[in-house]
Structure formats: C-alpha cells, structure tokens
Design a protein around this motif. Structure first.
Motif, PDB file in Angstrom:
ATOM      1  N   GLY A  80       0.812  -1.214   0.000  1.00 54.74           N
ATOM      2  CA  GLY A  80       0.000   0.000   0.000  1.00 54.74           C
ATOM      3  C   GLY A  80       0.842   1.258   0.000  1.00 54.74           C
ATOM      4  N   ASP A  81       2.133   1.122  -0.229  1.00 59.46           N
ATOM      5  CA  ASP A  81       3.064   2.238  -0.161  1.00 59.46           C
ATOM      6  C   ASP A  81       3.949   2.185  -1.404  1.00 59.46           C
ATOM      7  N   LEU A  82       3.798   3.155  -2.285  1.00 55.02           N
ATOM      8  CA  LEU A  82       4.513   3.134  -3.558  1.00 55.02           C
ATOM      9  C   LEU A  82       6.027   3.154  -3.368  1.00 55.02           C
ATOM     10  N   HIS A  83       6.498   3.968  -2.451  1.00 53.86           N
ATOM     11  CA  HIS A  83       7.949   4.064  -2.256  1.00 53.86           C
ATOM     12  C   HIS A  83       8.537   2.756  -1.728  1.00 53.86           C
ATOM     13  N   ARG A  84       7.863   2.160  -0.757  1.00 54.95           N
ATOM     14  CA  ARG A  84       8.337   0.879  -0.240  1.00 54.95           C
ATOM     15  C   ARG A  84       8.228  -0.202  -1.309  1.00 54.95           C
ATOM     16  N   ALA A  85       7.180  -0.145  -2.118  1.00 50.78           N
ATOM     17  CA  ALA A  85       7.024  -1.111  -3.209  1.00 50.78           C
ATOM     18  C   ALA A  85       8.186  -1.003  -4.197  1.00 50.78           C
ATOM     19  N   GLU A  86       8.555   0.222  -4.537  1.00 50.39           N
ATOM     20  CA  GLU A  86       9.685   0.415  -5.453  1.00 50.39           C
ATOM     21  C   GLU A  86      10.975  -0.137  -4.853  1.00 50.39           C
ATOM     22  N   ASP A  87      11.177   0.075  -3.552  1.00 54.99           N
ATOM     23  CA  ASP A  87      12.362  -0.473  -2.883  1.00 54.99           C
ATOM     24  C   ASP A  87      12.351  -1.994  -2.903  1.00 54.99           C
ATOM     25  N   LEU A  88      11.191  -2.588  -2.656  1.00 56.03           N
ATOM     26  CA  LEU A  88      11.096  -4.048  -2.685  1.00 56.03           C
ATOM     27  C   LEU A  88      11.432  -4.604  -4.069  1.00 56.03           C
ATOM     28  N   VAL A  89      10.943  -3.950  -5.107  1.00 56.80           N
ATOM     29  CA  VAL A  89      11.213  -4.413  -6.471  1.00 56.80           C
ATOM     30  C   VAL A  89      12.702  -4.289  -6.775  1.00 56.80           C
ATOM     31  N   GLN A  90      13.311  -3.186  -6.401  1.00 63.67           N
ATOM     32  CA  GLN A  90      14.743  -3.020  -6.649  1.00 63.67           C
ATOM     33  C   GLN A  90      15.549  -4.110  -5.950  1.00 63.67           C
ATOM     34  N   GLU A  91      15.195  -4.395  -4.715  1.00 65.03           N
ATOM     35  CA  GLU A  91      15.903  -5.434  -3.961  1.00 65.03           C
ATOM     36  C   GLU A  91      15.696  -6.800  -4.613  1.00 65.03           C
ATOM     37  N   ALA A  92      14.481  -7.083  -5.042  1.00 63.94           N
ATOM     38  CA  ALA A  92      14.207  -8.362  -5.701  1.00 63.94           C
ATOM     39  C   ALA A  92      14.995  -8.489  -7.004  1.00 63.94           C
ATOM     40  N   LEU A  93      15.025  -7.425  -7.803  1.00 58.03           N
ATOM     41  CA  LEU A  93      15.772  -7.464  -9.059  1.00 58.03           C
ATOM     42  C   LEU A  93      17.271  -7.641  -8.803  1.00 58.03           C
ATOM     43  N   GLY A 112      -3.399   3.300   8.733  1.00 54.65           N
ATOM     44  CA  GLY A 112      -3.683   3.985   7.483  1.00 54.65           C
ATOM     45  C   GLY A 112      -2.659   5.003   7.059  1.00 54.65           C
ATOM     46  N   GLU A 113      -1.582   5.187   7.823  1.00 54.49           N
ATOM     47  CA  GLU A 113      -0.575   6.165   7.436  1.00 54.49           C
ATOM     48  C   GLU A 113       0.176   5.654   6.216  1.00 54.49           C
ATOM     49  N   ARG A 114       0.291   6.464   5.222  1.00 53.08           N
ATOM     50  CA  ARG A 114       0.947   6.067   3.979  1.00 53.08           C
ATOM     51  C   ARG A 114       1.809   7.219   3.497  1.00 53.08           C
ATOM     52  N   THR A 115       2.778   6.881   2.686  1.00 53.98           N
ATOM     53  CA  THR A 115       3.499   7.933   1.999  1.00 53.98           C
ATOM     54  C   THR A 115       2.612   8.401   0.851  1.00 53.98           C
ATOM     55  N   VAL A 116       3.058   9.334   0.083  1.00 49.40           N
ATOM     56  CA  VAL A 116       2.248   9.908  -0.981  1.00 49.40           C
ATOM     57  C   VAL A 116       1.808   8.824  -1.960  1.00 49.40           C
ATOM     58  N   PRO A 117       0.506   8.574  -2.076  1.00 57.30           N
ATOM     59  CA  PRO A 117       0.038   7.531  -2.980  1.00 57.30           C
ATOM     60  C   PRO A 117      -0.014   8.041  -4.418  1.00 57.30           C
ATOM     61  N   PRO A 118      -0.016   7.116  -5.358  1.00 53.46           N
ATOM     62  CA  PRO A 118      -0.182   7.532  -6.741  1.00 53.46           C
ATOM     63  C   PRO A 118      -1.626   7.982  -6.961  1.00 53.46           C
ATOM     64  N   PRO A 119      -1.881   8.684  -8.061  1.00 49.72           N
ATOM     65  CA  PRO A 119      -3.256   9.084  -8.340  1.00 49.72           C
ATOM     66  C   PRO A 119      -4.164   7.854  -8.396  1.00 49.72           C
TER      67      PRO A 119
END
Length: 162
Positions: A26-39, A82-89
């Motif tokens: 539910g957090d775009l920034h954390r999701a991007e970090d997870l993908v980078q680590e996985a790659l 429910g605290e999140r970083t800035v979500p995408p549109p």
C-alpha cells in the motif's frame, strides 16, 4: 552473466512486480524499494535462475522481504493506522481495492494478492510464501470472509449484492 538477457527479463517483469509489491504494501515508495531489492537478488543469481522461473523467485523475494520489513517495523506502526506515503493518483476502483486490502492481515493480504491479482495457483502461492497449500486455502477463505463482511463496497464494485 548475459546482461542483455537479464535486462530484457527485468524490463518485462518490473511493472507486474511493482503492482504486486504495491498491493502488498500500500506504499509506492516501499514497493519500489522491494522491487529493486528483488531485481538485485535475481541479478546476483541470474546464472542459476535464467533457465528456471526468475519471476517466481523475484515474487518470493518481494513477499519475504515485505514480511521481514513488517516484522521489524510493526511496533513502530502500531497506533498509526492507514498512514501512507504519498500515494499515486487513484481511480475510484483502486481506492476501493486498496482500502479493502488494508482490512486484511499481512498474511491474508499476501495470499489475496498472489492468488487473485497475480493469478497464481494455490500451489504457486504456497511456494512463494513458504507454507502449505492447506494454509493458503484457509488464509484465502478467512480473507474473503473478512472482505465480504468488512468491505461491502468491494461487492458493490463488482456488481454483487451478497
């Protein structure tokens, strides 16, 4: 390592992996970090993975790294629902789905995302999460029951009344 093979694979799977990671966190920034680590982890093992299923390995890394992060930070997050970083549109649909997923436990959320958004079989989901197929079945049933009762807007979204 054949860099062009890895680069081609990474370009093809990066967006689906990001979607999975975002649905898990539910957090775009954390999701991007997870993908980078996985790659990165796939790149380090590319010689062994390229002839198998590197995407399944990357998905497993996403799930495991997210669980590790959650375990490490859960005490910090208690009291901050429910605290999140800035979500995408968001479209209305994305917002309804995200709110519904927020109602699930971390394990239930992982099962629902992998089974119903990534369309993995029960066996593939069990392998990704490192649990039995029976656990996947029970977690999925519990998650769907929780969504039926706690997120009726989801049923409205898909046009069902019960």
């Amino acid at each position: 390592m054949r860099e062009d093979e890895f680069s081609e694979w990474a370009r093809g799977c990066q967006r689906p992996l990001l979607r999975t990671a975002y649905l898990l966190t539910g957090d775009l920034h954390r999701a991007e970090d997870l993908v980078q680590e996985a790659l990165t982890k796939v790149a380090l093992r590319w010689g062994r993975l390229r002839d198998g299923n590197p995407t399944a390995y990357a998905r497993t890394v996403l799930v495991h790294d997210n669980v590790s992060w959650w375990r490490k930070h859960r005490r910090e997050r208690i009291g901050q629902p429910g605290e999140r970083t800035v979500p995408p549109p968001d479209t209305e649909t994305a917002l309804v789905v995200r709110r519904a997923l927020d109602r699930l436990t971390a394990r239930q959320r992982a099962v629902v995302v992998l089974r119903h958004f990534d369309d993995l079989s029960e066996r593939e989901t069990a392998a990704a999460l490192g649990v039995s197929v029976g656990t996947i079945k029970s977690q999925n049933a519990a998650a769907l029951a929780r969504l039926r009762h706690g997120a009726p807007e989801l049923l409205d979204l898909i046009g069902r009344t019960s």
